[in-house]
Motif scaffolding. Structure first.
Motif, PDB file in Angstrom:
ATOM      1  N   ASP A 256      15.645  35.150  31.928  1.00  0.00           N
ATOM      2  CA  ASP A 256      15.691  33.972  31.055  1.00  0.00           C
ATOM      3  C   ASP A 256      16.869  34.107  30.080  1.00  0.00           C
ATOM      4  O   ASP A 256      17.628  35.081  30.146  1.00  0.00           O
ATOM      5  CB  ASP A 256      14.349  33.755  30.331  1.00  0.00           C
ATOM      6  N   ALA A 257      16.977  33.139  29.189  1.00  0.00           N
ATOM      7  CA  ALA A 257      18.142  33.105  28.294  1.00  0.00           C
ATOM      8  C   ALA A 257      18.173  34.310  27.354  1.00  0.00           C
ATOM      9  O   ALA A 257      19.209  34.611  26.756  1.00  0.00           O
ATOM     10  CB  ALA A 257      18.113  31.813  27.483  1.00  0.00           C
ATOM     11  N   TYR A 258      17.004  35.000  27.212  1.00  0.00           N
ATOM     12  CA  TYR A 258      16.959  36.171  26.317  1.00  0.00           C
ATOM     13  C   TYR A 258      17.150  37.474  27.085  1.00  0.00           C
ATOM     14  O   TYR A 258      16.974  38.561  26.553  1.00  0.00           O
ATOM     15  CB  TYR A 258      15.617  36.200  25.561  1.00  0.00           C
ATOM     16  N   GLY A 259      17.418  37.363  28.378  1.00  0.00           N
ATOM     17  CA  GLY A 259      17.672  38.562  29.171  1.00  0.00           C
ATOM     18  C   GLY A 259      16.398  39.194  29.725  1.00  0.00           C
ATOM     19  O   GLY A 259      16.439  40.262  30.334  1.00  0.00           O
ATOM     20  N   GLN A 260      15.245  38.535  29.519  1.00  0.00           N
ATOM     21  CA  GLN A 260      13.988  39.063  30.067  1.00  0.00           C
ATOM     22  C   GLN A 260      13.885  38.707  31.548  1.00  0.00           C
ATOM     23  O   GLN A 260      14.138  37.560  31.916  1.00  0.00           O
ATOM     24  CB  GLN A 260      12.776  38.431  29.358  1.00  0.00           C
ATOM     25  N   GLN A 261      13.472  39.687  32.366  1.00  0.00           N
ATOM     26  CA  GLN A 261      13.315  39.371  33.790  1.00  0.00           C
ATOM     27  C   GLN A 261      12.121  38.429  33.966  1.00  0.00           C
ATOM     28  O   GLN A 261      11.083  38.597  33.320  1.00  0.00           O
ATOM     29  CB  GLN A 261      13.103  40.661  34.586  1.00  0.00           C
ATOM     30  N   ILE A 262      12.294  37.414  34.813  1.00  0.00           N
ATOM     31  CA  ILE A 262      11.221  36.416  35.026  1.00  0.00           C
ATOM     32  C   ILE A 262      11.007  36.222  36.520  1.00  0.00           C
ATOM     33  O   ILE A 262      11.864  36.589  37.337  1.00  0.00           O
ATOM     34  CB  ILE A 262      11.575  35.046  34.380  1.00  0.00           C
ATOM     35  N   GLU A 263       9.876  35.631  36.869  1.00  0.00           N
ATOM     36  CA  GLU A 263       9.594  35.254  38.263  1.00  0.00           C
ATOM     37  C   GLU A 263       9.890  33.764  38.408  1.00  0.00           C
ATOM     38  O   GLU A 263       9.664  32.997  37.475  1.00  0.00           O
ATOM     39  CB  GLU A 263       8.111  35.493  38.594  1.00  0.00           C
ATOM     40  N   LYS A 264      10.363  33.365  39.559  1.00  0.00           N
ATOM     41  CA  LYS A 264      10.610  31.931  39.786  1.00  0.00           C
ATOM     42  C   LYS A 264       9.883  31.527  41.065  1.00  0.00           C
ATOM     43  O   LYS A 264       9.737  32.341  41.986  1.00  0.00           O
ATOM     44  CB  LYS A 264      12.107  31.649  39.986  1.00  0.00           C
ATOM     45  N   THR A 265       9.493  30.250  41.129  1.00  0.00           N
ATOM     46  CA  THR A 265       8.811  29.819  42.356  1.00  0.00           C
ATOM     47  C   THR A 265       9.831  29.335  43.381  1.00  0.00           C
ATOM     48  O   THR A 265      10.901  28.816  43.037  1.00  0.00           O
ATOM     49  CB  THR A 265       7.816  28.681  42.081  1.00  0.00           C
ATOM     50  N   VAL A 266       9.452  29.514  44.635  1.00  0.00           N
ATOM     51  CA  VAL A 266      10.306  29.076  45.737  1.00  0.00           C
ATOM     52  C   VAL A 266       9.815  27.700  46.181  1.00  0.00           C
ATOM     53  O   VAL A 266       8.613  27.473  46.305  1.00  0.00           O
ATOM     54  CB  VAL A 266      10.208  30.083  46.904  1.00  0.00           C
ATOM     55  N   THR A 267      10.751  26.769  46.373  1.00  0.00           N
ATOM     56  CA  THR A 267      10.391  25.429  46.847  1.00  0.00           C
ATOM     57  C   THR A 267      10.789  25.313  48.313  1.00  0.00           C
ATOM     58  O   THR A 267      11.913  25.653  48.679  1.00  0.00           O
ATOM     59  CB  THR A 267      11.151  24.354  46.035  1.00  0.00           C
ATOM     60  N   ARG A 268       9.864  24.840  49.124  1.00  0.00           N
ATOM     61  CA  ARG A 268      10.177  24.643  50.549  1.00  0.00           C
ATOM     62  C   ARG A 268      10.775  23.248  50.711  1.00  0.00           C
ATOM     63  O   ARG A 268      10.157  22.247  50.329  1.00  0.00           O
ATOM     64  CB  ARG A 268       8.890  24.770  51.367  1.00  0.00           C
ATOM     65  N   ILE A 269      11.970  23.170  51.252  1.00  0.00           N
ATOM     66  CA  ILE A 269      12.635  21.876  51.441  1.00  0.00           C
ATOM     67  C   ILE A 269      12.202  21.322  52.802  1.00  0.00           C
ATOM     68  O   ILE A 269      12.358  21.996  53.825  1.00  0.00           O
ATOM     69  CB  ILE A 269      14.177  22.046  51.421  1.00  0.00           C
ATOM     70  N   ASP A 270      11.665  20.102  52.809  1.00  0.00           N
ATOM     71  CA  ASP A 270      11.146  19.605  54.085  1.00  0.00           C
ATOM     72  C   ASP A 270      12.180  18.833  54.901  1.00  0.00           C
ATOM     73  O   ASP A 270      11.860  18.265  55.921  1.00  0.00           O
ATOM     74  CB  ASP A 270       9.852  18.799  53.893  1.00  0.00           C
TER      75      ASP A 270
END
Ligand code: M6R
Length: 615
Positions: A229-243
């Protein structure tokens, strides 16, 4: 507008970057470039003009070794389209290379700051300031340097960054400009990470993509992607399936994407409508619109740009006629700065094919800031606007590649019509009999579009052959025909470069009629039956002054308009409220053939971009 591709994997990067950039050509650009890390150096090749120039300089990319790189197609904003101004831009000393979409508004201050400290700039671009600033802060910690640099950038940016010292790493960071990343953990694409400004660039390799949010940073290697994130903390992100699949973004045997997309309209309208009609009711629950939704606002503001705005003009008529909801349609770039009077009993409806248009996005933010509820009617899933709207009604048009919008226009119309019908049904503004008639009309619309495509194409082509040499054309209409005329003229202008202007039929005599002279072409969609008699009078007025008339009307009304029309194209009989869908088809084809006969670049008209991510 500009396009970004990045690759880091097992394969030679440059050919993959070039293929990705080809998929982004439709966005509009005037120069291109790529940069690949090779043996501890950043090898950069740039060429103004079309991508084939870059392909020729690099033997289709095969002449450049290296497995990690970035590529870019540039649509000039700061600095004319030259090789030097093309991206990627390198820092002094060539340690950092950057590709950028958006506009860095404070680049002059940053440039002065850096020049005062001995940094030499080579280009006229805003982007170079980002590359130089990252290098300025670089002390061996690339992530830290990028974070420090972007915290000083004002404006909008999607940045793809590589550094000579980290040969297998790409960095992606964004604010107000779209950027997606993806990783293929084996399979046919091998181990690789991708970044792109648009899913179509990398759809060939994967359909699982992650959209970056403002302030996110992604660090990509062939082994995977880490997010911060903007503060340098590691984050998880979701994956979007493109149809969408990769084939949907191919021409499929048509000469141009625009033609293919015109012919896709019956299918698209079926996809937009069918799952939302449930017996004799319109059901928008997939967008979170339940019946009580319509109790939560008293007025609607439709905010959009270009073709989406013109769809909104039809939407206003429908929402007022079918649902009796006071509705205003406002050009998004005007709304943002108009100090609008709206509040929590206002529904802001944002219309957009791409879901990334900067002006529409900012208009949404302004509406939300003032307390309005928001509904996006959008094509591209997961796009920036959808992520900020309270609700989104997807129009399911599939990838629209031609710069000139056709199928997304009619699909936006379908989204608006469904909204108006659902609101009318809930608010009791339409009787059950009228509702069932409307639903019947919607259900038969795909077949009528199919029929129109078969029966109108030749007539549209013939009319184009008679008028493609004209330098100016007027379009007139009343009510929903006026809405249709606005979009039809927009289409002609965009791709044929013929000057075209639309007037409400009754407005001509207040000034513009002075421009009518023998041979002037007037195009009149005349299918909105309640007002065709009135429009006929306006046609008579210009006919009496020597104008030639191209009229588009319903079959059963043709006889009545024949005597005033030089050319007539008929569409199937329909309820008047449905007519804008059907008049669109021949007028799209008229614009298409006029541009074709003039030899213009139909899918990528000059100066235009598919996704307008700058203000
Ligand atoms: O992606 P959007 O629908 O928000 O785009 C809005 C306009 O930029 C777009 O409709 C433009 O007018 C097209 N070139 C229309 O053909």
């Amino acid at each position: 507008m500009c396009g970004i591709v990045g690759y880091c994997g097992d394969e030679q990067a440059a050919p993959i970057l070039l293929r990705g950039l080809e998929r982004l050509e439709y966005r509009g650009y005037d120069s291109a470039g790529l940069c690949v890390e090779t043996d501890g150096k950043l090898v950069t090749i740039k060429a103004s003009g079309k991508l084939k120039n870059l392909a020729a300089l690099t033997n289709d990319g095969k002449a450049i070794n290296g497995v990690c790189g970035i590529g870019h197609t540039r649509w000039a904003t700061h600095g004319i389209p030259t090789d030097t101004n093309a991206h990627p831009h390198l820092s002094d000393g060539e340690r950092i290379a950057v590709v950028h979409n958006g506009i860095i508004e404070n680049f002059r201050e940053l440039r002065a700051f850096l020049e005062n400290r001995g940094v030499t700039f080579r280009s006229d671009t805003d982007t170079e300031a980002a590359a130089q600033l990252i290098d300025y802060y670089y002390d061996g910690n690339l992530i830290g340097a990028v974070q420090k640099a972007v915290s000083q950038l004002e404006g909008s940016y999607a940045l793809g960054i590589i550094c000579r010292d980290f040969p297998d790493t790409l960095i992606a960071v964004k604010k107000s400009s779209p950027l997606i990343v993806a990783h293929t953990g084996g399979g046919s694409a091998g181990y690789a990470s991708f970044l792109a400004s648009d899913v179509t660039a990398i759809l060939k390799y994967t359909r699982d993509m992650t959209y970056l949010e403002d302030g996110d940073m992604a660090v990509l290697t062939r082994r995977g992607i880490k997010f911060y994130d903007a503060y340098g903390q590691q984050i998880e992100k979701t994956v979007t399936r493109i149809d969408w699949d990769a084939d949907a973004a191919q021409k499929g045997g048509y000469a141009h994407f625009m033609l293919k997309e015109i012919y896709e309209q019956p299918r698209v309208i079926r996809d937009t409508i069918s799952s939302r009609i449930n017996g004799m009711t319109v059901d928008l629950s997939d967008a979170g619109i339940t019946p009580d939704y319509f109790d939560s606002f008293d007025e609607i503001k439709i905010l959009a740009c270009g073709t989406a705005y013109y769809a909104g003009v039809a939407g206003k008529y429908w929402l007022e006629q079918l649902a009796r909801i006071p509705t205003e349609v406002i050009v998004a770039s005007e709304f943002r700065y108009a100090d609008p009077i709206i509040g929590k009993r206002t529904l802001a409806v944002i219309l957009s094919q791409s879901g990334e248009t900067a002006d529409s996005h900012e208009a949404l933010r302004e509406a939300k800031r003032l307390g309005a509820k928001s509904l996006g009617i959008i094509n591209v899933r997961g796009s920036a606007i959808t992520r900020e709207c309270d609700n989104t009604l997807y129009i399911n048009a599939g990838p629209e590649i031609a710069v000139a919008s056709t199928k997304a226009y009619t699909a936006l119309l379908a989204g608006l019509y469904l909204l108006a019908a659902a609101a009318g049904q809930k608010r009791g503004a339409i009787s059950p009999e009228r509702l069932s008639a409307i639903i019947g009309e919607l259900e038969s619309l795909p077949d009528k579009l199919e029929y129109s495509l078969k029966t109108c194409a030749e007539a549209a082509q013939y009319a184009a052959s008679q008028y493609f040499n004209h330098s100016s054309v007027f379009y007139i209409g009343r009510n929903l025909d006026y809405a249709a005329a606005l979009e039809a003229a927009h289409k002609l202008k965009e791709i044929s470069y013929i000057h075209a202007e639309t007037y409400a039929g009754g407005e001509l005599k207040h000034g513009t009629i002075s421009l009518i002279e023998p041979g002037t072409l007037i195009v009149a969609p005349a299918a909105y039956e309640p007002l065709t008699a009135k429009l006929r009078s306006n046609i008579d007025e210009v006919k009496a002054r020597g104008a030639e008339i191209l009229c588009v009307t319903q079959e059963h009304m043709a006889e009545n308009l024949k005597s005033v029309s030089d050319y007539m194209i008929t569409i199937p009989d329909c309820d008047a409220t449905i007519s804008p869908f059907l008049t669109a088809v021949p007028l799209q084809l008229f614009a298409y053939y006029a541009a074709l006969m003039r030899g213009e670049n139909i899918d990528q008209p000059r100066n235009l971009a598919k996704v307008v991510t700058v203000e």
